[in-house]
Design an enzyme around this catalytic site. Structure first.
Site, PDB file in Angstrom:
ATOM      1  N   GLU A 191      -2.415 -14.317  -2.513  1.00  0.00           N
ATOM      2  CA  GLU A 191      -2.746 -13.387  -1.437  1.00  0.00           C
ATOM      3  C   GLU A 191      -4.257 -13.262  -1.283  1.00  0.00           C
ATOM      4  OE1 GLU A 191       1.217 -10.581  -2.259  1.00  0.00           O
ATOM      5  OE2 GLU A 191      -0.802  -9.738  -2.481  1.00  0.00           O
TER       6      GLU A 191
ATOM      7  N   HIS B 286       1.272  -7.282   2.084  1.00  0.00           N
ATOM      8  CA  HIS B 286       1.350  -6.459   0.870  1.00  0.00           C
ATOM      9  C   HIS B 286       1.021  -4.999   1.197  1.00  0.00           C
ATOM     10  CE1 HIS B 286       1.084  -6.803  -3.789  1.00  0.00           C
ATOM     11  NE2 HIS B 286       1.586  -5.638  -3.428  1.00  0.00           N
TER      12      HIS B 286
ATOM     13  N   ARG C 216       6.957  -8.779  -6.183  1.00  0.00           N
ATOM     14  CA  ARG C 216       5.830  -9.648  -6.486  1.00  0.00           C
ATOM     15  C   ARG C 216       6.152 -11.055  -5.976  1.00  0.00           C
ATOM     16  NH1 ARG C 216       3.004  -5.828  -6.984  1.00  0.00           N
ATOM     17  NH2 ARG C 216       1.759  -5.173  -8.794  1.00  0.00           N
TER      18      ARG C 216
END
Length: 339
Positions: free
Chosen positions: A264, A285, A235
């Protein structure tokens, strides 16, 4: 038929996969106040909320959601869900605990290989017709080097297995580590200070909690070896990105590879974007995204939705204490049994 609400992205895949069990609804308004209003309206009538990192699930979001029986997270982590508030509200939260372990572990290893061999710089050089970049892109070999794992859960253990297979020495810090299991894998359990001092490569595999938020900051970086490589597929909030940027520029960090960021997608002005020539990799991601992981995620989410539609407690509830809440009576016939 119960209603499943997905407040982000499109719902084509969900309609195809779960439409025979639940009525799937999504959002149609573009980003802005109209979309927020649509989400607040639809969540008040849904029975199941499908959640992921795209949306913060907090008390404000679920206000007035009287029909909400459960929150089904499509991810392993649930840091974007306010678990205490959901428990207080009598809402079970289920996650997807196993679907992308191999995918994320393999991606972490691919990032390690890429930055220790300075692949980003080499790729950019060839794109700029600079074949001689090969003489400026020397790296290190991983055999005999020390890999420090921050977190030794399922993904961390899989990375340890892979790294050991190429001859790396593996050490790990985890507050809740099973030292016997670690030892059986040839992994040495160490304190975080020892890990910073010994590791040639540091890979982060811990969840984002109040305790781990911002743990990789200037103070931590100063304790690491000169020329250390840093990987994060966990994370973004675990790392203080401004500090990382400074340590890349002063040479303390030999390379950084991040699949996750604090925000993000990042702003165009993000300090780490565009530093490929300084051995920085930023990926969107995507560590979880393989065909195999997607299939596992689908099957587990289907299992959860099917259980809820049949009045059963979904598998993988992370806040099991909620199952004794009287609010759930009549919705889950086996809630008392599984609590």
């Amino acid at each position: 038929m119960l209603t499943l609400f997905k407040p982000y992205g499109d719902i084509f895949a969900e309609e195809r996969r779960y439409g025979h069990i639940v009525n799937v609804v999504g959002v149609t308004e573009p980003e802005g106040p109209g979309r927020e209003a649509e989400i607040r309206k639809k969540i008040k009538t849904c029975d199941i909320l499908q959640a992921d990192v795209d949306i913060a699930v907090n008390r404000e979001l679920i206000e007035g959601a009287e029909n909400l029986r459960a929150i089904v997270c499509t991810s392993i982590g649930t840091d974007y869900v306010d678990i205490p508030e959901m428990t207080k509200a009598g809402i079970p939260v289920a996650n997807n605990p196993d679907f992308c372990i191999e995918a994320v572990a393999e991606f972490a290893m691919s990032l390690i290989f890429s930055i220790v061999r300075r692949v980003p710089k080499a790729v950019n050089g060839v794109a700029d017709n600079n074949w001689l970049v090969r003489y400026q892109s020397g790296g290190i070999e991983l055999k005999g080097k020390t890999l420090g794992l921050v977190g030794f859960g399922r993904i961390g253990r899989e990375v340890a297995r892979m790294a050991s297979g190429i001859g790396m020495k593996v050490i790990a810090f985890d507050k809740y580590i099973n030292t016997d299991l670690a030892a059986s894998m040839g992994v040495t359990s160490v304190e975080i200070e020892e890990l910073y001092a010994q590791a040639d490569v540091i890979s982060i595999h811990c969840p984002l909690t109040e305790e781990t938020k911002g743990m990789i900051d200037k103070t931590a970086l100063e304790k690491m070896k000169n020329g250390v490589y840093l990987i994060n597929v966990s994370r973004g909030g675990i790392i203080v990105e401004e500090d990382i940027t400074a340590f890349i520029k002063n040479g303390k960090l030999a390379g950084v590879a991040l699949d996750v960021l604090g925000t993000e997608p990042p702003a165009k002005s993000h300090p780490l974007i565009g530093l490929a020539d300084q051995n920085v990799i930023i990926t969107p991601h995507m560590a979880w995204n393989t065909h195999e992981a997607d299939e596992k995620a689908f099957l587990h989410t289907l299992e959860q939705i099917k259980a809820i539609s049949e009045g059963k407690v979904p598998p993988s509830v992370v806040n099991k204490e909620v199952l004794s809440n009287s609010r759930l009576e009549g919705w889950f016939c086996n809630s008392k049994v599984e609590s």
